[in-house]
Write a protein that holds these residues in place. Structure first.
Motif, PDB file in Angstrom:
ATOM      1  N   ARG A 226       1.067  -2.644   6.122  1.00 38.49           N
ATOM      2  CA  ARG A 226       1.157  -3.894   5.376  1.00 38.49           C
ATOM      3  C   ARG A 226       0.859  -5.105   6.243  1.00 38.49           C
ATOM      4  NH1 ARG A 226       6.271  -4.882   2.269  1.00 38.49           N
ATOM      5  NH2 ARG A 226       7.427  -3.433   3.569  1.00 38.49           N
TER       6      ARG A 226
ATOM      7  N   VAL B 227      -6.260  -3.226  -2.984  1.00 39.88           N
ATOM      8  CA  VAL B 227      -6.326  -1.944  -2.300  1.00 39.88           C
ATOM      9  C   VAL B 227      -7.488  -1.954  -1.310  1.00 39.88           C
ATOM     10  CG1 VAL B 227      -6.676   0.529  -2.575  1.00 39.88           C
ATOM     11  CG2 VAL B 227      -5.372  -0.764  -4.287  1.00 39.88           C
TER      12      VAL B 227
ATOM     13  N   MET C 221       1.859   0.621   2.742  1.00 42.07           N
ATOM     14  CA  MET C 221       1.615   0.633   1.313  1.00 42.07           C
ATOM     15  C   MET C 221       0.875   1.908   0.974  1.00 42.07           C
ATOM     16  SD  MET C 221       2.824  -2.095  -0.111  1.00 42.07           S
ATOM     17  CE  MET C 221       2.003  -2.330  -1.689  1.00 42.07           C
TER      18      MET C 221
ATOM     19  N   GLU D  33      -0.630   1.094  -9.519  1.00 42.93           N
ATOM     20  CA  GLU D  33      -0.123  -0.025  -8.732  1.00 42.93           C
ATOM     21  C   GLU D  33       0.322   0.487  -7.356  1.00 42.93           C
ATOM     22  OE1 GLU D  33       0.309  -3.934  -8.445  1.00 42.93           O
ATOM     23  OE2 GLU D  33      -0.422  -2.896 -10.244  1.00 42.93           O
ATOM     24  N   PRO D  34      -0.140  -0.141  -6.284  1.00 45.04           N
ATOM     25  CA  PRO D  34       0.311   0.298  -4.960  1.00 45.04           C
ATOM     26  C   PRO D  34       1.835   0.163  -4.821  1.00 45.04           C
ATOM     27  CG  PRO D  34      -1.602  -1.130  -4.761  1.00 45.04           C
ATOM     28  CD  PRO D  34      -1.153  -1.195  -6.193  1.00 45.04           C
ATOM     29  N   VAL D  35       2.416   1.067  -4.057  1.00 42.27           N
ATOM     30  CA  VAL D  35       3.871   1.043  -3.851  1.00 42.27           C
ATOM     31  C   VAL D  35       4.178   0.969  -2.358  1.00 42.27           C
ATOM     32  CG1 VAL D  35       4.588   2.166  -5.973  1.00 42.27           C
ATOM     33  CG2 VAL D  35       3.872   3.579  -4.041  1.00 42.27           C
ATOM     34  N   GLU D  36       5.327   0.383  -2.054  1.00 38.10           N
ATOM     35  CA  GLU D  36       5.719   0.244  -0.655  1.00 38.10           C
ATOM     36  C   GLU D  36       6.332   1.523  -0.127  1.00 38.10           C
ATOM     37  OE1 GLU D  36       8.357  -3.011   0.004  1.00 38.10           O
ATOM     38  OE2 GLU D  36       6.963  -4.490  -0.832  1.00 38.10           O
TER      39      GLU D  36
ATOM     40  N   ALA E  63       7.752   6.940  -0.648  1.00 34.96           N
ATOM     41  CA  ALA E  63       7.399   6.079  -1.783  1.00 34.96           C
ATOM     42  C   ALA E  63       7.370   6.961  -3.022  1.00 34.96           C
ATOM     43  CB  ALA E  63       6.025   5.455  -1.568  1.00 34.96           C
TER      44      ALA E  63
ATOM     45  N   ALA F  29      -1.467   3.455  -2.101  1.00 39.56           N
ATOM     46  CA  ALA F  29      -2.178   3.162  -3.340  1.00 39.56           C
ATOM     47  C   ALA F  29      -2.609   4.479  -3.990  1.00 39.56           C
ATOM     48  CB  ALA F  29      -3.409   2.304  -3.063  1.00 39.56           C
TER      49      ALA F  29
END
Lengths: 458, 423
Positions: A128, A309, A86, A78-81, A208, A88
């Protein structure tokens, strides 16, 4: 029979011909040079399957983008901030890749995993707000931890290009044992010049964190998921299609990979039967996830959680304003990237933006966007000089500056005088892209001769 | 602290691990390991400590040189972080001075004995509400975009160095009441009551031909570290012509004339990428310069360079062009751009470490003022260079996690100096 077993164990698509269609090749210009020599497939130790599959190589590949021996399997997380960005993460098994440092004969080095237990850790970073993939090396860092303890030294992952993943950061990471690992990613402020919607942004460092579990299930998925291709097409000029076609475009329709079906129509005098590549009927269904239907039913991807993504494809030619420079021999602007002027198998989109364009200042702006021929992956960390000539006289010689734009993403730019039809612009590549490569890209974009372009007649 | 497991380690690693742990029990285990209850035969120091040079950092005359004339640092190093436990007054000063003189009486000033300095942080001088007079000693700060270091905000730091691991352990134990005698000499005064040791800030390390390769059983130290390399990165450093002289780093004016400043940055090094992924050509390009690599100037570990890092004016000036046209610049060539009139600004006394069980470097540099260090670091950052970060010298492999600035006062002022000792 040994051989057949080996093949089955590794989910060879098939060992007979006529299955090339499963490859969903993104362009396939040439069948010459395919090497079908004696690459053994039956000398693999069985236990390799556990952690790291066999890395089959193409003998004597062309000095160009070529079809690798296999499609890498990976797990997408799951991509994260990370601040305004972002991240991925993607995990595959440890495998060889090639790093580039400099320009000489010794500047390319194949690097093999130190350890077969571990992962090839990758991540893509994008803004983003604009969705623009950030394809440059400004010094990202990762630290792998387990139960709060560091696992190995911190790592600055390499910037890399791969046919399936496009531009990403990555490295092989050894893992001592099965378990759940935490990865902290640190992204420094972006120091590359930015323009458009990215100007003045991404100037803060960001971090992240993501977690993953390394276990039998993971190995089953990624090691077991490797897809070896029919040897007949190894080393052909062409590329695998991106593994994931994000709907996350750059505001253009450049992600319509249906485009690639058209390669057969770009006659370059190759007698290649492209119909094979359109024929998915032969796909024997080993893995529906890899059913890269050329029609690109994006609905397929909804099955995965990673449809958001973005793949680092640059916009297609028609998305660029200004006067697109052409090959003096051809004279016309082609429709697709693959037909653009090339050097070292990189395609060069070069356009001159008049002084009223936002990127131009007092003079015109020369935007040069080198990319891979089939997937339009940006080629970062090059240095180039452009020489503008009119009637044999040099008007200007400019070093092109690496820039990331909110619309056109990575390119190299410089101010130039207003140009006229017939003027020539010669691009000298002093340093080829200093990015590491996965199989299929390691022989391209190294020797990059002078490229002469011309302002076309309107 | 628990002692390391002798059965799990090579002898050298075990001794290294004992130095890292420190304390009286580590010392006795170390003496056991070196095979003598009394330890090695260590020459005694001077009966007249006042006869030692006024500069605490005057080590070079007491140190050995290699065949090429390059100064060799002692093999084992400990950095002891100190927190002041008392008011600064004459009594505390006297205690400090006498404790340090005990070491000078006990151990010969040199490899076989001990060399050391004591330095003070900006945080120490805060209690005087002033910076040390006429010394450039700012608070430490980040010196690159990609780092978020912690800072040495305790008061003082002892740097102990000897070829004998038992000597650095014993000297430290003697200073903190864990040992009645040091090299046979009775300890009458120690630092107890004046300073507390901060165990979690204690740092250790080693240097010298072959020592890095002894540590390949530490995670993150690849087998590929050359057998005869004195540093983890596989090459010699500290070439005479790339080191500042002691004169060059000495403060010339003001009450602290004869002193120097010290910057210590502690960092992890990713040796896996460096040795297992890159080739020798790439390593030489990135550490020295692309021309060093093209012309094969270094030999396998830098031995072919002799006493010179081979940084000619041309090679230093080529940095920008190498970046732009070659795609790679060397760390040494890039940092040398900060030289003043061709002279290096820093006297490096850095050493490698496996503190925290991973390979790293305690980069200890002496310079006249911290601004000189900052200037060199900026040259090393190379933000002006048109080159990918991974090919920008060795930045890609280094991860700075701690920085500290210190004043090393001249010896007569080394015991708890005020910010302006002349007033």
């Amino acid at each position: 029979m040994q051989e057949t077993n080996a093949i089955n164990r590794r989910t060879f698509v098939s060992y007979t011909a006529a299955t090339a269609g499963v490859l969903a090749l993104a362009g396939c210009a040439d069948t010459d040079g395919t090497d079908t020599d004696d690459t053994d497939t039956d000398d693999t130790a069985e236990d390799d399957l556990e952690t790291m599959p066999e890395f089959l190589e193409v003998e004597d590949p062309p000095d160009a983008v070529y079809v690798p021996t296999h499609r890498e399997a990976m797990r997408m997380l799951e991509p994260v901030e990370a601040g305004d960005m972002m991240v991925a993460p993607m995990l595959s098994y440890p495998h060889p890749f090639w790093i580039v440092a400099g320009t000489g004969a010794d500047s390319l080095e194949r690097t093999d995993p130190e350890d077969d237990r571990g992962v090839h850790m990758m991540f893509t970073v994008w803004d983003r707000e604009t969705g623009v993939v950030l394809p440059v090396d400004d010094g990202a860092q990762i630290q792998v931890e387990r139960d709060g303890e560091s696992v190995g030294s911190p790592v600055s992952p390499w910037t890399m290009i791969s046919q399936e993943m496009g531009f990403h950061f990555g490295d092989n990471v050894s893992l001592p044992e099965d378990g759940t690992y935490t990865v902290e990613v640190t992204l420094p402020p972006l120091s590359t010049r930015t323009t458009g919607d990215l100007e003045g942004r991404l100037e803060e460092s960001a971090t992240a964190t993501f977690e993953f579990t390394y276990d039998d299930e993971f190995r089953h998925e990624v090691v077991g998921g490797v897809e070896y291709f029919d040897e007949d097409i190894w080393g052909e000029r062409g590329a695998l299609e991106p593994m994931d076609h994000g709907e996350h475009g750059h505001g253009d329709d450049g992600h319509d990979h249906g485009d690639h079906d058209d390669h057969g129509d770009h006659e370059e005098g190759h007698n290649h039967d492209h119909e094979d590549h359109d024929d998915h009927a032969d796909h024997d269904g080993h893995d529906d996830e890899h059913d890269h239907d050329d029609g690109h039913d994006h609905g397929d991807h909804d099955e995965h959680d990673h449809h958001a993504v973005p793949y680092s494809a640059l916009p297609e030619i028609d998305a660029y304003p200004g006067t697109i420079l052409v090959d003096p021999e051809e004279g016309d602007v082609p429709d697709v990237t693959e037909d653009l002027p090339e050097s070292g198998d990189a395609r060069f989109l070069a356009t001159v933006l008049e002084s009223d364009h936002r990127l131009a200042e007092a003079e015109a702006y020369l935007l040069v966007s080198p990319r891979t021929p089939y997937n339009r992956v940006p080629l970062a960390d090059m240095s180039m000089t452009a020489t503008v000539e009119r009637d044999g006289e040099v008007l200007e010689e400019s070093a092109l500056e690496q820039t990331i734009d909110g619309t056109y993403d990575l390119h190299y730019g410089a101010s130039v005088p207003e140009l006229e039809a017939g003027d020539t612009v010669t691009i000298e590549t002093e340093t080829p892209p200093q990015v590491a490569r996965h199989q299929g890209y390691e022989t391209a974009f190294l020797e990059m001769p002078l490229l002469e372009l011309q302002v076309p007649e309107q | 602290m628990t002692l390391p497991d002798q059965s799990a380690l090579s002898r050298r690693d075990y001794i290294r691990a004992l130095v890292a742990v420190g304390g009286a029990s580590a010392l006795s285990a170390c003496l056991d390991a070196v095979g003598s209850d009394d330890g090695p035969d260590v020459p005694s120091g001077t009966d007249n400590p006042a006869s030692l040079p006024d500069r605490q950092h005057a080590w070079n005359d007491a140190l050995a040189r290699d065949d090429d004339g390059n100064v060799q640092l002692p093999d084992h190093h400990v950095l002891v972080a100190l927190s002041l436990e008392t008011e600064v007054d004459d009594e505390a000063r006297e205690t400090t001075e006498q404790a340090l003189r005990t070491l000078e009486r006990a151990y010969e000033w040199g490899h076989e004995g001990l060399v050391f300095t004591i330095g003070y942080t900006p945080a120490y001088f805060d209690r005087f509400e002033a910076s040390p007079a006429e010394v450039d000693l700012p608070e430490p700060e980040p010196l690159a975009d990609d780092e978020t270091p912690e800072y040495d905000e305790f008061d003082a730091l002892l740097h102990l160095a000897s070829d004998h691991p038992s000597v650095v352990l014993e000297a430290e134990a003697g200073l903190f009441g864990e040992r009645d005698r040091v090299n046979g000499l009775e300890v009458e005064t120690d630092l107890t009551g004046v300073f507390d040791r901060l165990d979690d800030r204690r740092r250790t390390g080693f240097i010298g031909e072959g020592l890095p390769a002894e540590h390949t059983d530490v995670s993150g130290v690849p087998d590929a570290v050359p057998e005869d390399a004195p540093f983890f990165m596989g090459f010699r450093a500290g070439f005479t012509d790339s080191q500042a002289t002691e004169d060059r780093v000495t403060i010339e004016d003001g009450p602290f004339a004869g002193g120097t400043t010290q910057h210590i940055s502690s960092m992890a090094i990713n040796l896996t990428q460096w040795f297992d992924q890159e080739n020798h050509y790439q390593r030489v390009s990135k550490l020295f310069s692309p021309e060093h690599a093209d012309e094969e100037l270094t030999g396998s570990v830098g031995e072919a360079l002799g006493a010179s890092s081979g940084l000619t004016t041309d090679r230093i000036e080529a940095t920008e062009v190498d970046a732009r046209e070659g795609g790679v610049v060397g760390h040494a060539q890039k940092a040398a751009r900060a030289r003043e009139d061709g002279q290096p600004l820093l006297l490096r006394r850095d050493f490698n470490t496996v503190d925290g069980d991973q390979p790293g470097l305690h980069f200890l540099a002496l310079q006249r003022g911290i601004d000189h260090f900052v200037r060199v670091r900026e040259a090393m950052n190379g933000d002006d260079l048109d080159v990918a970060t991974a090919n920008n010298g060795i930045l890609h492999y280094l991860f700075v996690d701690r920085r500290g600035n210190y004043l090393i006062p001249p010896r007569p002022l080394r015991a708890l100096p005020s910010a302006d000792p002349t007033s």
